[in-house]
Design an enzyme around this catalytic site. Structure first.
Site, short mmCIF file in Angstrom:
data_model
loop_
_atom_site.label_atom_id
_atom_site.label_comp_id
_atom_site.label_asym_id
_atom_site.label_seq_id
_atom_site.Cartn_x
_atom_site.Cartn_y
_atom_site.Cartn_z
N HIS A 57 0.90 -1.17 0.05
CA HIS A 57 0.07 0.03 -0.27
C HIS A 57 0.85 1.18 -0.05
O HIS A 57 1.09 1.83 1.13
CB HIS A 57 -0.65 -0.20 1.29
CG HIS A 57 -1.95 -1.13 1.09
ND1 HIS A 57 -1.71 -2.37 1.36
CD2 HIS A 57 -3.40 -1.00 0.96
CE1 HIS A 57 -2.79 -3.20 1.42
NE2 HIS A 57 -3.85 -2.21 1.05
N GLU A 451 -20.75 -1.46 23.24
CA GLU A 451 -19.97 -2.51 23.74
C GLU A 451 -18.58 -2.95 22.91
O GLU A 451 -17.43 -3.39 23.29
CB GLU A 451 -20.84 -3.92 23.47
CG GLU A 451 -22.05 -4.02 24.48
CD GLU A 451 -23.23 -3.31 23.68
OE1 GLU A 451 -24.25 -3.24 24.45
OE2 GLU A 451 -23.11 -2.59 22.81
N HIS A 515 -31.88 -11.78 22.94
CA HIS A 515 -30.79 -11.98 23.66
C HIS A 515 -30.20 -13.33 24.41
O HIS A 515 -29.40 -13.43 25.13
CB HIS A 515 -31.38 -11.29 25.09
CG HIS A 515 -31.80 -9.78 25.03
ND1 HIS A 515 -32.21 -9.25 24.09
CD2 HIS A 515 -31.31 -8.76 25.91
CE1 HIS A 515 -32.03 -7.98 24.12
NE2 HIS A 515 -31.70 -7.40 25.36
#
Length: 716
Positions: A57, A451, A515
């Protein structure tokens, strides 16, 4: 005159700056006639390194050259000959695909391991190469492994938080023993990934003025120009998130302007700084400013044309002239000066604050001792959710040992990770509406409903220095699917991060299939260098945390229940450390039942009922952690399972994937969950004791009539 590169060591040591010492800008002006050849040399070196093996790159690395010169030469505080210098500035390359940018500067600035020969290993077949396709934490000068975009900037926030916390804990007037700055390079894509935006929001909220993000704004991604997908005003967005913003219009050549911006960012009093540097990807190449420059070598013809345009010999390769060598030559000695002055400061600190300094030395060494004495020797006999058991085990440790920083994704009432007297990590001037406030010395972190970044920031906290901070995260197990990329990066980097994942089965009940984590354990059991542990009661929970606290180079998920679990006879914390153990032995047994975590009691109940109703003798094995079990000797594993003597049936309401290695049959769940109270959910899925007994009896009848089933894995 502002303090600059030559007198910075005195500032680190708590001394007044030398009045006549040149500032960073003075040095830039004194050396500006060298900048042109240094930039050209660097860019051609990148072109050659990528062209050598026709990959890599090059475009971003070439466009960022002036940023690198400004940072490594004039502003950043580091010691090439002592790369683990504790108070060094941390540099994170969040746009990790441009790694050859970092490798080249590591070589030029004098890092011992990054020899010229090693630098030329980029994209080679060498197995000992120090130039992997993305930066890796194991190598000198690389703070964290980066590559998945957005992770690096989140790690940088964790590193900056670590500095703030350690400084608030150990610094005293005249003794800033922790005063380092965190620098993070990002590209356009890091500002698109959600985890990067989560990190930016939280850094602004925490007012991390020791964090500078440098945006390589070339407006190019793999597919084309950024305006295909983004038309927002990024500067206003960053200001709205609580950041200072500095613009650099000519990021390809304006070294002086970049140095001024970097120096200004270090003086921010209450905000992190975002430096928007406009660059041209692949500048000087025929594909400059296009997506083609992003991820492919330029081609021999183009590289030769670049050399001709810059006045270099197109037939010479990897040329670093004496002007460039001399330009960077003094950096190792400068770094040694930083180390010496800092060690002198710490020496005086030890004389002035001996007890505090002893704690600081211990933390620097990453010593984690004494926690064993705080684990309860016994637990209440009443049924207890293992999430609550985790609190009984870990909270006394976190209270007494300041190595731990514990956080949650907005689930404090559910995860049981608060200890008496805890102080929150917050900017000390923050006054919340709910009255929950804190300071940078606090060790309980409210991440909000984030989270993913919770776990990515925790990786940064852990990476600051091995063992200095042991982060603990907490949320529902299902939401660790959101966090999985960061959990994986922690495992890849061999960082000790402990994740407390609650509500881990269909027994969690009415919240339903959204859940109930049917499939997630299979992912984490398969993930290399990760311990996924499901304890079956309080005693096993003590074992799970013991394993997690002992695993110094491995992250752990302690997976616990929402609902109350019976305290079983015979469970052993030392058994958990072996991954699996015999809970109930029976020499007359013709069947092994394997119980796991919240459903271990179900296996005990099935064994009892099989004997009472059918006279079938069974032994029960508790199996909390597959990876710990795999580490045991073969003889132990065989003796625990005894599959050569009798069939083994595992009982766990998760996807069965993986259990075929240890069992002959499985009572598992292959659909999503269902919204019912916990007991009703178990019954609905055939996971009450009566239904499980029926399934096991059916399996025993099957293998009597078809003995080949004993060699196959049967899903009940």
């Amino acid at each position: 005159m502002s303090p600059g590169v030559l007198n910075e060591a005195d500032a680190v040591a708590g001394r007044p700056a030398q009045k006549n010492a040149p500032s960073a800008r003075d040095l830039v002006e004194a050396e500006k006639e060298k900048h042109d050849v240094v930039l050209k040399t660097f860019r051609l070196l990148i072109s050659d390194l990528c062209q050598q093996f026709k990959g890599g790159h090059p475009g971003g690395a070439i466009g960022m050259a002036a940023i690198g010169v400004a940072l490594w030469k004039y502003v950043m505080r580091y010691a090439p000959q002592n790369p683990t210098f504790f108070n060094r500035d941390r540099f994170i390359l969040s746009n990790g695909h441009t790694c050859i940018f970092q490798y080249a500067f590591l070589h030029l600035t004098g890092y011992k391991n990054m020899t010229f020969d090693q630098l030329k290993s980029y994209h080679s077949e060498r197995t000992d190469a120090l130039c992997p396709g993305h930066p890796e934490i194991e190598h000198e000068g690389v703070e964290v492994t980066t590559g998945p975009l957005g992770q690096g900037i989140a790690n940088a926030v964790g590193l900056a938080m670590a500095s703030k916390h350690l400084g608030a804990t150990f610094n005293r007037p005249g003794f800033d023993v922790v005063s380092n700055h965190t620098w993070c390079m990002i590209g356009d894509a890091c500002l698109q990934e959600g985890v990067g935006l989560e990190a930016i929001s939280l850094a602004g909220h925490f007012k991390l003025n020791n964090l500078t993000v440098i945006y390589d704004n070339n407006q190019i991604t793999c597919d084309g120009s950024v305006d295909m997908t983004n038309t927002e005003n990024i500067n206003e967005k960053m200001k709205a998130c609580g950041w200072n913003v500095i613009d650099i219009e000519d990021g390809c050549y304006d070294i002086a302007g970049i140095v001024d911006a970097l120096e200004q960012s270090k003086k921010s009093s209450d905000k992190p700084t975002f430096i928007n540097v406009r660059t041209v990807i692949g500048i000087g190449s025929k594909v400059a400013g296009t997506a083609v420059a992003h991820g492919a070598a330029f081609g021999a013809e183009d590289v030769a044309a670049q050399k001709l345009a810059y006045g270099f010999n197109p037939d010479e390769h990897f040329i670093i002239g004496q002007v460039t060598r001399d330009f960077f030559a003094g950096l190792p000695a400068r770094g040694d000066g930083y180390v010496q002055k800092w060690e002198e400061l710490v020496g005086r600190y030890e004389e002035a604050h001996p007890d505090l300094a002893a704690r600081f030395r211990k933390r620097m060494k990453g010593e984690l001792t004494g926690w064993e004495e705080f684990i309860p020797k016994s637990f209440p006999e009443k049924p207890t959710a293992s999430r609550a058991s985790s609190g009984l085990v870990m909270n006394p440790i976190a209270k007494e040992l300041d190595s731990f920083m514990v956080g949650t994704a907005d689930l404090s009432p559910s995860v049981n990770m608060i200890w008496p007297g805890k102080v929150d990590f917050q900017h000390p001037d923050l006054k919340t509406s709910c009255g929950i406030n804190g300071n940078y010395g606090g060790r309980y972190i409210h991440y909000g409903v984030r989270e993913h970044v919770m776990c990515a920031i925790s990786n940064g906290l852990a990476a600051f220095s091995p063992g200095t901070i042991v982060p603990v995260t907490s949320s529902f197990f299902m939401f660790y699917l959101y966090a999985a990329p960061a959990v994986r990066m922690g495992a890849l980097m061999r960082l000790q991060v402990i994740h407390h994942a609650t509500h881990d089965s269909i027994g969690m009940g009415e919240d339903g299939p959204t859940h109930q984590p049917i499939e997630l354990a299979a992912l984490y059991r398969a993930m290399p260098n990760l311990l996924y542990i499901r304890p079956g009661d309080s005693e096993e929970t003590a074992g799970a945390w013991t394993a997690a606290l002992s695993a110094r180079e491995t992250p752990t998920i302690v997976s616990t229940s929402r609902h109350a679990l019976p305290q079983l006879q015979g469970t052993r914390r030392d058994g958990v450390l072996r991954g699996a153990y015999v809970l109930q032995e029976n020499e007359a047994a013709t069947l092994t039942l394997i119980g796991v975590g919240a459903e271990l009691s179900h296996a005990v109940g099935v064994a009892k009922k099989l004997k009472e109703t059918k006279g079938i003798e069974a032994r029960v094995v508790s199996f909390p952690c597959q990876r710990l079990f795999e580490a045991q000797p073969l003889a132990y594993r065989r003796d625990t399972l005894r599959r050569h003597k009798m069939p083994a049936v595992v009982l766990e309401p998760y996807a069965p994937n993986g259990w075929e290695r240890y069992a002959d049959a499985a009572a598992c769940v292959k659909t999503f969950g269902h919204s019912l109270p916990g007991t009703a959910a178990y019954k609905y899925f055939g996971f009450d004791v009566d239904a499980l007994v029926t399934k096991v009896l059916g399996y025993l009848d099957q293998i009597k009539s078809d003995e080949l089933l004993r060699r196959e894995f049967v899903e009940l």
